[in-house]
Design an enzyme around this catalytic site. Structure first.
Site, PDB file in Angstrom:
ATOM      1  CD  GLU A 250       3.223   3.128   7.257  1.00 41.84           C
ATOM      2  OE1 GLU A 250       4.006   3.241   6.240  1.00 41.84           O
ATOM      3  OE2 GLU A 250       1.921   3.578   7.122  1.00 41.84           O
TER       4      GLU A 250
ATOM      5  CE  LYS B 173       4.020   1.007   2.906  1.00 36.27           C
ATOM      6  NZ  LYS B 173       3.494   2.306   3.121  1.00 36.27           N
TER       7      LYS B 173
ATOM      8  CB  CYS C 143       0.752   1.153   5.973  1.00 39.88           C
ATOM      9  SG  CYS C 143      -0.515   2.211   5.575  1.00 39.88           S
TER      10      CYS C 143
END
Length: 269
Positions: free
Chosen positions: A40, A110, A151
């Site tokens: 990321e 995300k 993440c």
């Protein structure tokens, strides 16, 4: 299929971060990797005052990794970057996946944003500057379905179950900048749980070390098989690890312990 995970320590110098990322991709290619995965925010982790302006998918960031994929003849998952968002105040945290020719094969924004306040430890409000994605993404890589996540998504098992059950993913990708405070207790546990419950390989690429201002990332990038066994793990340094995915083993695990097939709908009483 051989996969490689690139672990790096991105800081506040974008040009240097991209230079290091390219060198890690070259190491991955030298190890015979078919696919390489970066963490990321590969291009920048530093003070907000120096944050690069958000870019479209075909901007400098995308072009850089498209070229790397083409020149190295390898699939490249370019971690994530700040994509131009829906408002001037909000960008997207976006992953890009390029095939061996350098063509964009998939992208993912995300979905779950890191809004956390642990007194004296971690205080971070990702939603203040990032807009959430709304759509899952699965890409076929050399005939194998790869489910894309980023993440903090890791804490939401329903996303991974959807990728495995509804989209037939066999590999789950997790680029991350997992905080040291939570990572030392939760990172491996969550990654192995996602592998076991979805009977998938998990490829997790993390940032390692300190990043201004006052942020430390856990690292310990790893590759996990569908039984939950860690088949490769990075030491606490900037490095590359690689492993071969045994898809016949994945098929055997799903056949002998068919938990995905046995999953049933139910009513909440």
């Amino acid at each position: 299929m051989r996969v490689a995970v690139c672990q790096l320590n991105a800081r506040d110098d974008r040009a240097e971060n991209l230079k290091v990322a390219r060198s890690l991709l070259e190491r991955a290619a030298s190890l015979g990797a078919d696919v390489a995965v970066l963490p990321e925010y590969t291009d920048y982790l530093g003070p907000s005052s120096g944050l690069p302006a958000p870019e479209p998918v075909d901007g400098e960031y995308g072009s850089f990794f498209s070229t790397a994929a083409r020149e190295l003849g390898m699939w490249v998952h370019a971690g994530s970057f700040h994509e131009t968002g829906p408002t001037p105040q909000h960008s997207y945290n976006t992953s890009l996946l390029f095939d061996r020719s350098g063509s964009l094969a998939a992208m993912y924004r995300k979905i779950h944003l890191y809004d956390v306040d642990i007194p004296g430890k971690v205080s971070y409000l990702e939603s203040a500057t990032i807009a959430p994605g709304t759509t899952t993404s699965v890409a076929t890589v050399e005939g194998v379905p790869f489910g894309l996540t980023i993440c903090y998504d890791l804490r939401f098992p329903e996303l991974y179950r959807s990728l495995a059950r509804d989209s037939a993913a066999q590999v789950l990708v997790v680029p991350a900048a997992f905080m040291l405070h939570t990572g030392r207790d939760h990172w491996e546990v969550l990654l192995r749980a996602r592998a076991v419950e979805n009977q998938c390989y998990v490829i997790a690429a993390g940032q390692i070390g300190d990043h201004e201002p006052g942020r430390s990332c856990f690292g310990r990038s790893m590759i996990i098989d569908p039984w939950g066994t860690v088949v490769a793990q990075a030491p606490d340094e900037v490095t590359v690890i690689a492993a071969d995915l045994d898809l016949s083993r994945l098929a055997r695990i799903r056949r002998e312990l068919p938990s995905l097939a046995n999953s049933r709908p139910f009513d909440v009483g």
